[in-house]
Design a protein around this motif. Structure first.
Motif, PDB file in Angstrom:
ATOM      1  N   LYS A 163      -4.234   3.076  -1.596  1.00 14.95           N
ATOM      2  CA  LYS A 163      -3.875   3.717  -0.192  1.00 14.95           C
ATOM      3  C   LYS A 163      -4.505   2.625   0.772  1.00 14.95           C
ATOM      4  O   LYS A 163      -5.082   1.720   0.740  1.00 14.95           O
ATOM      5  N   LYS A 164      -3.630   2.778   1.904  1.00 20.06           N
ATOM      6  CA  LYS A 164      -3.901   1.856   3.163  1.00 20.06           C
ATOM      7  C   LYS A 164      -5.205   1.992   3.869  1.00 20.06           C
ATOM      8  O   LYS A 164      -5.475   3.265   4.034  1.00 20.06           O
TER       9      LYS A 164
ATOM     10  N   GLY B  13       5.613   3.026   1.460  1.00 21.51           N
ATOM     11  CA  GLY B  13       4.978   1.810   1.385  1.00 21.51           C
ATOM     12  C   GLY B  13       5.741   0.492   1.386  1.00 21.51           C
ATOM     13  O   GLY B  13       5.885  -0.420   1.706  1.00 21.51           O
TER      14      GLY B  13
ATOM     15  N   LYS C 267       5.486   9.292   4.179  1.00 20.14           N
ATOM     16  CA  LYS C 267       5.559   9.829   2.944  1.00 20.14           C
ATOM     17  C   LYS C 267       5.975  11.090   2.674  1.00 20.14           C
ATOM     18  O   LYS C 267       5.878  12.099   3.709  1.00 20.14           O
TER      19      LYS C 267
ATOM     20  N   GLY D  52       4.337   8.680  -1.078  1.00 16.09           N
ATOM     21  CA  GLY D  52       4.018   7.677  -0.114  1.00 16.09           C
ATOM     22  C   GLY D  52       4.458   6.051  -0.772  1.00 16.09           C
ATOM     23  O   GLY D  52       4.456   5.166  -0.104  1.00 16.09           O
TER      24      GLY D  52
ATOM     25  N   TRP E 102       2.743   5.356  -8.070  1.00 13.51           N
ATOM     26  CA  TRP E 102       1.991   6.201  -7.168  1.00 13.51           C
ATOM     27  C   TRP E 102       0.461   6.364  -7.655  1.00 13.51           C
ATOM     28  O   TRP E 102      -0.319   6.057  -6.592  1.00 13.51           O
TER      29      TRP E 102
ATOM     30  N   TYR F 157       0.778  -1.354  -0.031  1.00  8.22           N
ATOM     31  CA  TYR F 157      -0.107  -0.036  -0.013  1.00  8.22           C
ATOM     32  C   TYR F 157       0.911   1.235   0.054  1.00  8.22           C
ATOM     33  O   TYR F 157       2.059   1.242   0.294  1.00  8.22           O
ATOM     34  N   LEU F 158       0.535   2.310  -0.559  1.00  5.24           N
ATOM     35  CA  LEU F 158       0.877   3.741  -0.029  1.00  5.24           C
ATOM     36  C   LEU F 158       0.960   4.036   1.321  1.00  5.24           C
ATOM     37  O   LEU F 158       0.071   3.694   2.043  1.00  5.24           O
ATOM     38  N   SER F 159       2.105   4.513   1.572  1.00  5.60           N
ATOM     39  CA  SER F 159       2.039   4.962   3.123  1.00  5.60           C
ATOM     40  C   SER F 159       1.340   6.169   3.448  1.00  5.60           C
ATOM     41  O   SER F 159       1.689   7.232   2.648  1.00  5.60           O
ATOM     42  N   GLY F 160       0.790   6.232   4.532  1.00 10.48           N
ATOM     43  CA  GLY F 160      -0.210   7.244   4.747  1.00 10.48           C
ATOM     44  C   GLY F 160       0.535   8.180   5.733  1.00 10.48           C
ATOM     45  O   GLY F 160       0.476   9.306   5.939  1.00 10.48           O
TER      46      GLY F 160
END
Length: 64
Positions: free
Chosen positions: A60-61, A20, A12, A16, A55, A6-9
């Motif tokens: 997203k997480k 991630g 980032k 992110g 990206w 996942y993208l890191s929330g």
């Protein structure tokens, strides 16, 4: 339970992606960022296109 990318929330700088990847691999995000920066510079900035594609592709997480 399966690990997911996942993208890191929380960790980032730009999108992110590196945060991630570091959460997924269990390494320090600074190391991942340095590796990605070197790869982008060595590839003649083609790596930046791959970063932006990642990206938009990586989800997203989820909050729960």
């Amino acid at each position: 339970m399966r690990k997911r990318l996942y993208l890191s929330g929380s960790d980032k700088v730009l999108g992110g992606v590196c945060g991630g990847l570091s959460e997924y691999m269990g390494v320090d995000p600074t190391i991942v960022r340095l590796i990605v920066a070197v790869l982008i510079l060595l590839s003649g900035f083609t790596g930046s296109i791959i970063y932006f594609i990642a990206w938009f592709i990586m989800p997203k997480k989820p909050l729960f």
